[in-house]
Design an enzyme around this catalytic site. Structure first.
Site, PDB file in Angstrom:
ATOM      1  N   LYS A  10     131.025 -39.303   5.817  1.00 32.93           N
ATOM      2  CA  LYS A  10     131.803 -40.092   4.847  1.00 32.93           C
ATOM      3  C   LYS A  10     133.303 -39.797   4.933  1.00 32.93           C
ATOM      4  O   LYS A  10     133.719 -38.801   5.535  1.00 32.93           O
ATOM      5  CB  LYS A  10     131.269 -39.806   3.436  1.00 32.93           C
ATOM      6  CG  LYS A  10     129.832 -40.281   3.217  1.00 32.93           C
ATOM      7  CD  LYS A  10     129.449 -40.166   1.750  1.00 32.93           C
ATOM      8  CE  LYS A  10     128.040 -40.668   1.498  1.00 32.93           C
ATOM      9  NZ  LYS A  10     127.704 -40.668   0.050  1.00 32.93           N
ATOM     10  N   TYR A  50     125.646 -50.806   0.095  1.00 32.77           N
ATOM     11  CA  TYR A  50     125.133 -50.107  -1.087  1.00 32.77           C
ATOM     12  C   TYR A  50     124.642 -51.083  -2.159  1.00 32.77           C
ATOM     13  O   TYR A  50     124.570 -50.716  -3.335  1.00 32.77           O
ATOM     14  CB  TYR A  50     126.205 -49.185  -1.671  1.00 32.77           C
ATOM     15  CG  TYR A  50     126.355 -47.861  -0.934  1.00 32.77           C
ATOM     16  CD1 TYR A  50     125.349 -46.895  -0.980  1.00 32.77           C
ATOM     17  CD2 TYR A  50     127.498 -47.561  -0.211  1.00 32.77           C
ATOM     18  CE1 TYR A  50     125.473 -45.677  -0.333  1.00 32.77           C
ATOM     19  CE2 TYR A  50     127.635 -46.343   0.456  1.00 32.77           C
ATOM     20  CZ  TYR A  50     126.614 -45.401   0.385  1.00 32.77           C
ATOM     21  OH  TYR A  50     126.738 -44.194   1.026  1.00 32.77           O
ATOM     22  N   ARG A  86     117.261 -35.570   5.668  1.00 28.67           N
ATOM     23  CA  ARG A  86     117.498 -35.278   4.245  1.00 28.67           C
ATOM     24  C   ARG A  86     117.463 -33.770   3.989  1.00 28.67           C
ATOM     25  O   ARG A  86     118.215 -33.256   3.167  1.00 28.67           O
ATOM     26  CB  ARG A  86     116.503 -36.025   3.373  1.00 28.67           C
ATOM     27  CG  ARG A  86     116.812 -37.526   3.367  1.00 28.67           C
ATOM     28  CD  ARG A  86     115.820 -38.329   2.575  1.00 28.67           C
ATOM     29  NE  ARG A  86     116.001 -38.221   1.132  1.00 28.67           N
ATOM     30  CZ  ARG A  86     116.924 -38.879   0.456  1.00 28.67           C
ATOM     31  NH1 ARG A  86     117.766 -39.670   1.067  1.00 28.67           N
ATOM     32  NH2 ARG A  86     117.008 -38.750  -0.862  1.00 28.67           N
ATOM     33  N   THR A  92     121.815 -34.632  -3.130  1.00 28.94           N
ATOM     34  CA  THR A  92     122.977 -35.516  -3.326  1.00 28.94           C
ATOM     35  C   THR A  92     124.135 -34.779  -3.996  1.00 28.94           C
ATOM     36  O   THR A  92     125.282 -34.911  -3.591  1.00 28.94           O
ATOM     37  CB  THR A  92     122.562 -36.717  -4.218  1.00 28.94           C
ATOM     38  OG1 THR A  92     121.420 -37.335  -3.634  1.00 28.94           O
ATOM     39  CG2 THR A  92     123.681 -37.727  -4.334  1.00 28.94           C
ATOM     40  N   ARG A 103     125.739 -30.751   2.906  1.00 25.95           N
ATOM     41  CA  ARG A 103     126.449 -31.021   1.638  1.00 25.95           C
ATOM     42  C   ARG A 103     126.887 -29.726   0.965  1.00 25.95           C
ATOM     43  O   ARG A 103     127.964 -29.670   0.365  1.00 25.95           O
ATOM     44  CB  ARG A 103     125.568 -31.874   0.723  1.00 25.95           C
ATOM     45  CG  ARG A 103     125.563 -33.348   1.158  1.00 25.95           C
ATOM     46  CD  ARG A 103     124.571 -34.146   0.381  1.00 25.95           C
ATOM     47  NE  ARG A 103     124.686 -35.580   0.613  1.00 25.95           N
ATOM     48  CZ  ARG A 103     123.702 -36.433   0.384  1.00 25.95           C
ATOM     49  NH1 ARG A 103     122.540 -36.000  -0.067  1.00 25.95           N
ATOM     50  NH2 ARG A 103     123.880 -37.718   0.612  1.00 25.95           N
ATOM     51  N   ASN A 113     130.401 -36.679  -1.145  1.00 27.29           N
ATOM     52  CA  ASN A 113     129.388 -35.695  -0.740  1.00 27.29           C
ATOM     53  C   ASN A 113     129.142 -35.650   0.773  1.00 27.29           C
ATOM     54  O   ASN A 113     128.043 -35.368   1.235  1.00 27.29           O
ATOM     55  CB  ASN A 113     128.082 -35.903  -1.523  1.00 27.29           C
ATOM     56  CG  ASN A 113     127.453 -37.250  -1.275  1.00 27.29           C
ATOM     57  OD1 ASN A 113     128.030 -38.105  -0.619  1.00 27.29           O
ATOM     58  ND2 ASN A 113     126.250 -37.435  -1.784  1.00 27.29           N
ATOM     59  N   HIS A 116     125.765 -39.358   4.276  1.00 25.83           N
ATOM     60  CA  HIS A 116     124.708 -40.220   3.731  1.00 25.83           C
ATOM     61  C   HIS A 116     123.470 -40.065   4.603  1.00 25.83           C
ATOM     62  O   HIS A 116     123.580 -39.808   5.802  1.00 25.83           O
ATOM     63  CB  HIS A 116     125.156 -41.683   3.755  1.00 25.83           C
ATOM     64  CG  HIS A 116     124.029 -42.653   3.534  1.00 25.83           C
ATOM     65  ND1 HIS A 116     123.531 -42.919   2.285  1.00 25.83           N
ATOM     66  CD2 HIS A 116     123.284 -43.383   4.421  1.00 25.83           C
ATOM     67  CE1 HIS A 116     122.521 -43.789   2.410  1.00 25.83           C
ATOM     68  NE2 HIS A 116     122.361 -44.075   3.691  1.00 25.83           N
ATOM     69  N   GLU A 127     119.338 -50.098   7.407  1.00 20.41           N
ATOM     70  CA  GLU A 127     120.697 -49.532   7.440  1.00 20.41           C
ATOM     71  C   GLU A 127     121.223 -49.450   8.874  1.00 20.41           C
ATOM     72  O   GLU A 127     122.396 -49.721   9.123  1.00 20.41           O
ATOM     73  CB  GLU A 127     120.690 -48.163   6.757  1.00 20.41           C
ATOM     74  CG  GLU A 127     120.452 -48.278   5.253  1.00 20.41           C
ATOM     75  CD  GLU A 127     120.351 -46.942   4.537  1.00 20.41           C
ATOM     76  OE1 GLU A 127     120.163 -46.952   3.318  1.00 20.41           O
ATOM     77  OE2 GLU A 127     120.472 -45.883   5.194  1.00 20.41           O
TER      78      GLU A 127
HETATM   79  P1  CMP Z   1     124.382 -41.552  -0.701  1.00 21.88           P
HETATM   80  O1  CMP Z   1     123.314 -40.737  -0.069  1.00 21.88           O
HETATM   81  O2  CMP Z   1     125.422 -42.129   0.166  1.00 21.88           O
HETATM   82  O3  CMP Z   1     123.702 -42.727  -1.557  1.00 21.88           O
HETATM   83  C1  CMP Z   1     124.266 -43.267  -2.719  1.00 21.88           C
HETATM   84  C2  CMP Z   1     125.491 -42.535  -3.141  1.00 21.88           C
HETATM   85  O4  CMP Z   1     125.900 -42.761  -4.462  1.00 21.88           O
HETATM   86  C3  CMP Z   1     125.235 -41.043  -3.098  1.00 21.88           C
HETATM   87  O5  CMP Z   1     125.137 -40.610  -1.767  1.00 21.88           O
HETATM   88  C4  CMP Z   1     126.398 -40.490  -3.883  1.00 21.88           C
HETATM   89  O6  CMP Z   1     127.545 -40.262  -3.078  1.00 21.88           O
HETATM   90  C5  CMP Z   1     126.686 -41.640  -4.844  1.00 21.88           C
HETATM   91  N1  CMP Z   1     126.344 -41.237  -6.204  1.00 21.88           N
HETATM   92  C6  CMP Z   1     125.128 -40.950  -6.672  1.00 21.88           C
HETATM   93  N2  CMP Z   1     125.225 -40.602  -7.991  1.00 21.88           N
HETATM   94  C7  CMP Z   1     126.550 -40.676  -8.309  1.00 21.88           C
HETATM   95  C8  CMP Z   1     127.269 -40.452  -9.502  1.00 21.88           C
HETATM   96  N3  CMP Z   1     126.661 -40.057 -10.624  1.00 21.88           N
HETATM   97  N4  CMP Z   1     128.607 -40.622  -9.465  1.00 21.88           N
HETATM   98  C9  CMP Z   1     129.224 -41.027  -8.325  1.00 21.88           C
HETATM   99  N5  CMP Z   1     128.578 -41.269  -7.165  1.00 21.88           N
HETATM  100  C10 CMP Z   1     127.245 -41.087  -7.162  1.00 21.88           C
END
Ligand code: CMP
Length: 141
Positions: A10, A50, A86, A92, A103, A113, A116, A127
């Protein structure tokens, strides 16, 4: 069974010069990289990618961040690629991510984070197809 998953390094991780270190984690964890490309998503692309999160309160923040700078998109292959990736990236929320995960090492917040990972084989296929035509997916054997 060999499967595919989709990964993004990212914008926070690219900006912090962690692309190479994360790429190293990918290779050391035994993934074959079928394709990788440095891109800058448009806001519309981030919103499309997304789309499943469109109703979430963080959707605007997420899509603005994902289109804010360069990121690297990757198609990866390995036995049980989705759960394996994962496990490699961790939870996450980096505060909940296990020691040694990407992460835990490189993410700064739940929004920024570092990486993805697809959450199912079905979504991995979708995807990968969102960013890569089949002709760009090259097995290294
Ligand atoms: P990702 O695995 O890219 O999939 C969805 C993304 O949404 C996740 O990683 C986070 O970066 C983001 N995300 C999930 N929860 C939150 C949150 N509470 N606030 C901001 N971003 C979020």
């Amino acid at each position: 069974m060999t499967n595919r998953t989709f990964a993004i390094i990212k914008p926070d991780a690219v900006k912090n010069n962690n692309t190479g270190l994360i790429f190293d984690h990918i290779l050391k964890a035994g993934f074959n990289v079928l394709s990788a490309r440095l891109i800058k998503m448009t806001l519309a692309q981030a919103e499309g990618f997304y789309g499943v999160h469109a109703e979430r309160p963080f959707f605007g923040e997420l899509t603005e961040f994902m289109s804010s700078g360069q990121c690297m998109v990757l198609a990866l292959e390995k036995d049980n690629a989705v759960p394996a990736w994962r496990e490699t990236i961790g939870a996450t929320n980096p505060e909940e991510a296990a020691e040694g995960t990407i992460r835990r090492l490189f993410a700064t917040s739940i929004g920024e984070n570092a990486v993805h990972g697809s959450d199912s084989d079905e979504n991995a296929q979708k995807e990968i197809a969102f960013f890569f035509p089949d002709t760009e997916l090259i097995a290294n054997n």
